[in-house]
Design a protein around this motif. Structure first.
Motif, mmCIF file in Angstrom:
data_model
loop_
_atom_site.group_PDB
_atom_site.id
_atom_site.type_symbol
_atom_site.label_atom_id
_atom_site.label_comp_id
_atom_site.label_asym_id
_atom_site.label_seq_id
_atom_site.Cartn_x
_atom_site.Cartn_y
_atom_site.Cartn_z
ATOM 1 N N GLU A 232 36.370 33.931 34.112
ATOM 2 C CA GLU A 232 36.226 32.944 35.188
ATOM 3 C C GLU A 232 37.566 32.284 35.504
ATOM 4 O O GLU A 232 37.884 32.021 36.667
ATOM 5 N N ASN B 118 39.636 34.308 37.773
ATOM 6 C CA ASN B 118 39.163 34.346 39.156
ATOM 7 C C ASN B 118 39.850 33.305 40.028
ATOM 8 O O ASN B 118 39.863 33.430 41.254
ATOM 9 N N TYR B 119 40.415 32.271 39.380
ATOM 10 C CA TYR B 119 41.131 31.243 40.148
ATOM 11 C C TYR B 119 42.544 31.752 40.431
ATOM 12 O O TYR B 119 43.349 31.924 39.525
ATOM 13 N N SER B 120 42.817 32.003 41.690
ATOM 14 C CA SER B 120 44.101 32.605 42.082
ATOM 15 C C SER B 120 45.251 31.608 41.988
ATOM 16 O O SER B 120 45.078 30.409 42.228
ATOM 17 N N ARG C 7 35.924 42.830 29.998
ATOM 18 C CA ARG C 7 35.121 43.430 31.073
ATOM 19 C C ARG C 7 34.294 44.603 30.545
ATOM 20 O O ARG C 7 33.140 44.776 30.925
ATOM 21 N N ARG D 229 45.039 38.413 31.079
ATOM 22 C CA ARG D 229 44.733 39.644 31.831
ATOM 23 C C ARG D 229 44.795 40.873 30.934
ATOM 24 O O ARG D 229 44.002 41.815 31.088
#
Length: 305
Positions: A181, A184-186, A231, A224
Motif C-alpha cells: 500500500e 501505491n503512493y507515488s 506480491r 520495491r
C-alpha cells in the motif's frame, strides 16, 4: 515560476544596460547639449523606469511562488511519512533465522503430511528450529508443563507452536499489505517539485531538499526489491519463510529497537529522522525562523515475560 525568473533576469539586464546608457547619454548631453541626445535620454529613462518597476513586480510574485513551492514540497513529504507510519513493526521473540526456519518447517508440506500420518516416527531432524522454539516454550511454561501428563505436554506444546505460527502468518499477511500500500503512493509529484526547485533556491538549500527526497527514494527502492516476494505471496505463490525474512530485514531500515532485560522499546527511526530534518527545512529554508525541537517517542513498548 520559471516565467517569473526569466522575466526578472531579463528586466535586470535591461535595467543595467539602460542605466549605463543613461549615464553615457547624460555625459554626452552635458558636453554637446544636442537635442537628439536629450530625446535619447528621455527614451532611455522610460525604459529604465519600466524595467525597474517590472523587477519590483516580478520579484514580489517570485517570492510568493517560491514559498508556495517550498511549502508544497514540505507538505508532500509529510504525506509520504504519514503513509509510511502505517507500516507496523513485526515483533519477534526469537532469532530471525529461528522463526523464519520454523515457519519454513511448519509450511513444508511433505514433512507436515508425513508427521501427521506417522506421529510416532515423526521426522525430527528436519525440525531443528521447531525444536528450538519448543525448548523456549518449555522453559517459559515450566510450572504448567510439570503438572501435565505426557499426552497433555505434547498437546500443550503443539497448541503453543500453532499459536506462534498462526500469529506470525497473520502479521505477515497484514504487514506485506501495508508495504504494498505504501508503494501505491507515488512520489512523482515530489520529483516534479524538486525539479522546479533546482534552478532558484541556491545550491545549499537545494541539497537540503534533495537529501529529503533521496532518503525516501532509497527506502522505497529497498521496499520495491522486497515487494516482488510480497506480491507472489499475495497471489498464493510465495514462500512464507522468505517473505518473513524480507520483512525482518526490511524493517531494520525503518525501526530502531532499544531493549533491556525487562522491556523492548521500538522507535520509528526513519520517520523520526525525517521529521527532524523536515522541521529544519521548514524553519531554515522556508520561513527563516528558529527550529523547534523534535522529540523521539517510542511507537511500541513490549514488556518481556
Amino acid at each position: 515560476m520559471k516565467v517569473n525568473c526569466k522575466a526578472i533576469w531579463l528586466s535586470i539586464i535591461i535595467t543595467i544596460i539602460s542605466l549605463i546608457l543613461l549615464i553615457f547619454f547624460q555625459i554626452l548631453y552635458i558636453k554637446t547639449n544636442h537635442m537628439i541626445i536629450d530625446i535619447l535620454i528621455q527614451i532611455d529613462l522610460g525604459i529604465f523606469s519600466s524595467s525597474a518597476i517590472t523587477i519590483f513586480f516580478y520579484t514580489s510574485a517570485y517570492k510568493i511562488e517560491k514559498r508556495k513551492l517550498l511549502e508544497n514540497y514540505w507538505n508532500e513529504i509529510g504525506k509520504i511519512l504519514i503513509n509510511l507510519k502505517k507500516i507496523e513493526y513485526m515483533n519477534n521473540n526469537f532469532k530471525e533465522e529461528v522463526i523464519a526456519g520454523y515457519i519454513y518447517e511448519k509450511s513444508n508440506v511433505w514433512i507436515k503430511q508425513y508427521n501427521k500420518m506417522n506421529p510416532k516416527s515423526a521426522i525430527l531432524k528436519y525440525l531443528k528450529n521447531t525444536n528450538i522454539i519448543k525448548v523456549a516454550i518449555k522453559k517459559e511454561n515450566k510450572e504448567i508443563i510439570e503438572q501435565l501428563s505426557k499426552e497433555g505436554k505434547r498437546k500443550f506444546l503443539n497448541d503453543e507452536l500453532e499459536k506462534i505460527y498462526n500469529n506470525t502468518v497473520k502479521k505477515i499477511d497484514k504487514i506485506t499489505g501495508q508495504y504494498l500500500e505504501f508503494l501505491n503512493y507515488s512520489i512523482e509529484e515530489l520529483n516534479c517539485i524538486l525539479g522546479d526547485m533546482e534552478f532558484f533556491t541556491g545550491e545549499e538549500n537545494y541539497l537540503k531538499a534533495y537529501k529529503l527526497y533521496k532518503n525516501i527514494y532509497e527506502l522505497r527502492l529497498k521496499i520495491r526489491n522486497s515487494a516482488r516476494h510480497f506480491r507472489y505471496y499475495k497471489e498464493g505463490k510465495g514462500n512464507k519463510a522468505i517473505v518473513l525474512s524480507e520483512i525482518l530485514e526490511l524493517q531494520k531500515n525503518i525501526f530502531r529497537v532499544k531493549e533491556n532485560k525487562k522491556r523492548k522499546m521500538v522507535y520509528n527511526e526513519f520517520v523520526d529522522e525525517m521529521n527532524k530534518e523536515l522541521e529544519e527545512f521548514r524553519s531554515e529554508v522556508i520561513y527563516g525562523v528558529e527550529t523547534e525541537k523534535y522529540e523521539k517517542i517510542p511507537i511500541l513498548e513490549i514488556v518481556k515475560r
